[in-house]
Design a protein around this motif. Sequence first.
Motif, PDB file in Angstrom:
ATOM      1  N   ALA A  41      97.102 -57.149 -76.514  1.00  0.00           N
ATOM      2  CA  ALA A  41      96.642 -55.829 -76.913  1.00  0.00           C
ATOM      3  C   ALA A  41      96.299 -54.971 -75.308  1.00  0.00           C
ATOM      4  O   ALA A  41      96.348 -53.815 -75.387  1.00  0.00           O
ATOM      5  CB  ALA A  41      95.416 -55.888 -77.600  1.00  0.00           C
ATOM      6  N   LEU A  42      95.704 -55.700 -74.631  1.00  0.00           N
ATOM      7  CA  LEU A  42      95.232 -54.924 -73.318  1.00  0.00           C
ATOM      8  C   LEU A  42      96.720 -54.357 -72.613  1.00  0.00           C
ATOM      9  O   LEU A  42      96.495 -53.243 -72.065  1.00  0.00           O
ATOM     10  CB  LEU A  42      94.481 -55.637 -72.374  1.00  0.00           C
ATOM     11  CG  LEU A  42      93.135 -56.248 -72.895  1.00  0.00           C
ATOM     12  CD1 LEU A  42      92.283 -57.113 -72.104  1.00  0.00           C
ATOM     13  CD2 LEU A  42      92.104 -54.934 -73.286  1.00  0.00           C
ATOM     14  N   GLU A  43      97.514 -55.390 -72.580  1.00  0.00           N
ATOM     15  CA  GLU A  43      98.955 -55.009 -71.821  1.00  0.00           C
ATOM     16  C   GLU A  43      99.644 -54.082 -72.637  1.00  0.00           C
ATOM     17  O   GLU A  43      99.923 -52.844 -72.046  1.00  0.00           O
ATOM     18  CB  GLU A  43      99.798 -56.166 -71.896  1.00  0.00           C
ATOM     19  CG  GLU A  43      99.578 -56.985 -70.711  1.00  0.00           C
ATOM     20  CD  GLU A  43      99.341 -56.724 -69.131  1.00  0.00           C
ATOM     21  OE1 GLU A  43     100.197 -55.872 -69.085  1.00  0.00           O
ATOM     22  OE2 GLU A  43      98.890 -57.221 -68.482  1.00  0.00           O
ATOM     23  N   ALA A  44      99.599 -53.864 -73.841  1.00  0.00           N
ATOM     24  CA  ALA A  44      99.996 -52.853 -74.806  1.00  0.00           C
ATOM     25  C   ALA A  44      99.637 -51.381 -74.510  1.00  0.00           C
ATOM     26  O   ALA A  44     100.421 -50.653 -74.389  1.00  0.00           O
ATOM     27  CB  ALA A  44     100.413 -53.188 -76.174  1.00  0.00           C
ATOM     28  N   ALA A  45      98.042 -51.534 -74.508  1.00  0.00           N
ATOM     29  CA  ALA A  45      97.423 -50.204 -73.975  1.00  0.00           C
ATOM     30  C   ALA A  45      97.714 -49.850 -72.625  1.00  0.00           C
ATOM     31  O   ALA A  45      97.867 -48.565 -72.466  1.00  0.00           O
ATOM     32  CB  ALA A  45      95.795 -50.466 -74.163  1.00  0.00           C
ATOM     33  N   ALA A  46      97.655 -50.694 -71.772  1.00  0.00           N
ATOM     34  CA  ALA A  46      98.121 -50.342 -70.281  1.00  0.00           C
ATOM     35  C   ALA A  46      99.585 -49.701 -70.291  1.00  0.00           C
ATOM     36  O   ALA A  46      99.782 -48.831 -69.513  1.00  0.00           O
ATOM     37  CB  ALA A  46      98.027 -51.539 -69.500  1.00  0.00           C
ATOM     38  N   ALA A  47     100.406 -50.280 -71.266  1.00  0.00           N
ATOM     39  CA  ALA A  47     101.810 -49.664 -71.145  1.00  0.00           C
ATOM     40  C   ALA A  47     101.892 -48.167 -71.731  1.00  0.00           C
ATOM     41  O   ALA A  47     102.982 -47.850 -72.130  1.00  0.00           O
ATOM     42  CB  ALA A  47     102.617 -50.621 -71.626  1.00  0.00           C
ATOM     43  N   GLY A  48     100.725 -47.812 -72.387  1.00  0.00           N
ATOM     44  CA  GLY A  48     100.642 -46.353 -72.865  1.00  0.00           C
ATOM     45  C   GLY A  48     100.710 -46.382 -74.485  1.00  0.00           C
ATOM     46  O   GLY A  48     100.661 -45.249 -74.993  1.00  0.00           O
ATOM     47  N   ALA A  49     100.896 -47.645 -75.107  1.00  0.00           N
ATOM     48  CA  ALA A  49     100.758 -47.510 -76.513  1.00  0.00           C
ATOM     49  C   ALA A  49      99.520 -47.241 -77.129  1.00  0.00           C
ATOM     50  O   ALA A  49      98.426 -47.285 -76.550  1.00  0.00           O
ATOM     51  CB  ALA A  49     101.268 -49.010 -76.961  1.00  0.00           C
ATOM     52  N   ALA A  62      85.878 -59.356 -78.373  1.00  0.00           N
ATOM     53  CA  ALA A  62      86.762 -58.519 -78.690  1.00  0.00           C
ATOM     54  C   ALA A  62      86.606 -57.438 -77.643  1.00  0.00           C
ATOM     55  O   ALA A  62      85.661 -57.135 -77.029  1.00  0.00           O
ATOM     56  CB  ALA A  62      86.922 -57.586 -79.993  1.00  0.00           C
ATOM     57  N   PRO A  63      87.783 -56.948 -77.231  1.00  0.00           N
ATOM     58  CA  PRO A  63      87.868 -55.669 -75.994  1.00  0.00           C
ATOM     59  C   PRO A  63      87.067 -54.680 -76.408  1.00  0.00           C
ATOM     60  O   PRO A  63      87.077 -54.453 -77.790  1.00  0.00           O
ATOM     61  CB  PRO A  63      89.278 -55.276 -75.666  1.00  0.00           C
ATOM     62  CG  PRO A  63      90.147 -55.874 -77.043  1.00  0.00           C
ATOM     63  CD  PRO A  63      89.372 -57.125 -77.725  1.00  0.00           C
ATOM     64  N   VAL A  64      86.523 -53.902 -75.656  1.00  0.00           N
ATOM     65  CA  VAL A  64      85.966 -52.618 -76.018  1.00  0.00           C
ATOM     66  C   VAL A  64      86.760 -51.747 -76.550  1.00  0.00           C
ATOM     67  O   VAL A  64      87.958 -51.531 -76.148  1.00  0.00           O
ATOM     68  CB  VAL A  64      85.074 -52.059 -74.935  1.00  0.00           C
ATOM     69  CG1 VAL A  64      84.251 -50.825 -74.930  1.00  0.00           C
ATOM     70  CG2 VAL A  64      84.228 -53.239 -74.481  1.00  0.00           C
TER      71      VAL A  64
END
Length: 235
Positions: A41-49, A62-64
């Motif tokens: 989830a964190l990698e996908a968010a970092a990839a701009g998704a 769970a992540p913030v």
Amino acid sequence: ATSGPLAGHTVVVTAGGTREPLDPVRYLGNRSSGKQGVALALEAAAAGAQVHLIAGVMDIQAPVEQSNLSVERIETADQLQAAVLTAAEDADVLLMAAAVADFKPADYAAAKIKKTDDGASPVITLQRNPDILADTVQRRAQQHRGPKVIVGFAAETGDASTDPLELAQQKLARKGCELLVLNKVGENLVFGQDTTEIYILAADHVQQKLGETQAEHVAGSKQEAAAAVVARAAQ
Ligand code: C5P
């Protein structure tokens, strides 16, 4: 992030294990820590998704939530199915990293199951849970909508006579998803650890498109593994 390889795309990630209640105080669970799913989830968010994380029971928090990362908590496989069904409708990518219980107790006891004076042991009958991944692939085919890229995960211990890669290849074909991430698991391997070893397998038609025939092998942190999976899904 509004830039990156997945900018403008919606990614749904499932993480952690399900918990199947037996009575008000007991459940059937599994050893999933949720670490790999959260890393995805964190990698996908970092990839701009735009990321929606559907999280079951996890050893970690769970992540913030952020503007591009929302979190939904579930407990049972049936709840996970309902959540994925809704979220997948508008998703471009589904990363199905959750450890879903294949079976649940057939009957939920509304009151705590008690020991009886005759010393008898209760018998627990199990019932199949839906295969959420396979169902999502099937629904996409029927409705001509849904995630373009569906990624399944397979935890295999293998044994003396079966090669985990062979099992994973069969599972990929059976489930009908685009990519399958294999990890070899064991009691002190992968579960709860920060490191992992994965193979990313692509379905035949995807392999042809990518022009590659080999499964991609990644050994390292779960974050490194997540980055490789997200990069492959983005491709
Ligand atoms: O068949 P198996 O459980 O090994 O498949 C693992 C993959 O299928 C994972 O991606 C898991 O999230 C998904 N799965 C599912 N519903 C189930 C069991 C597994 O979506 N009931």
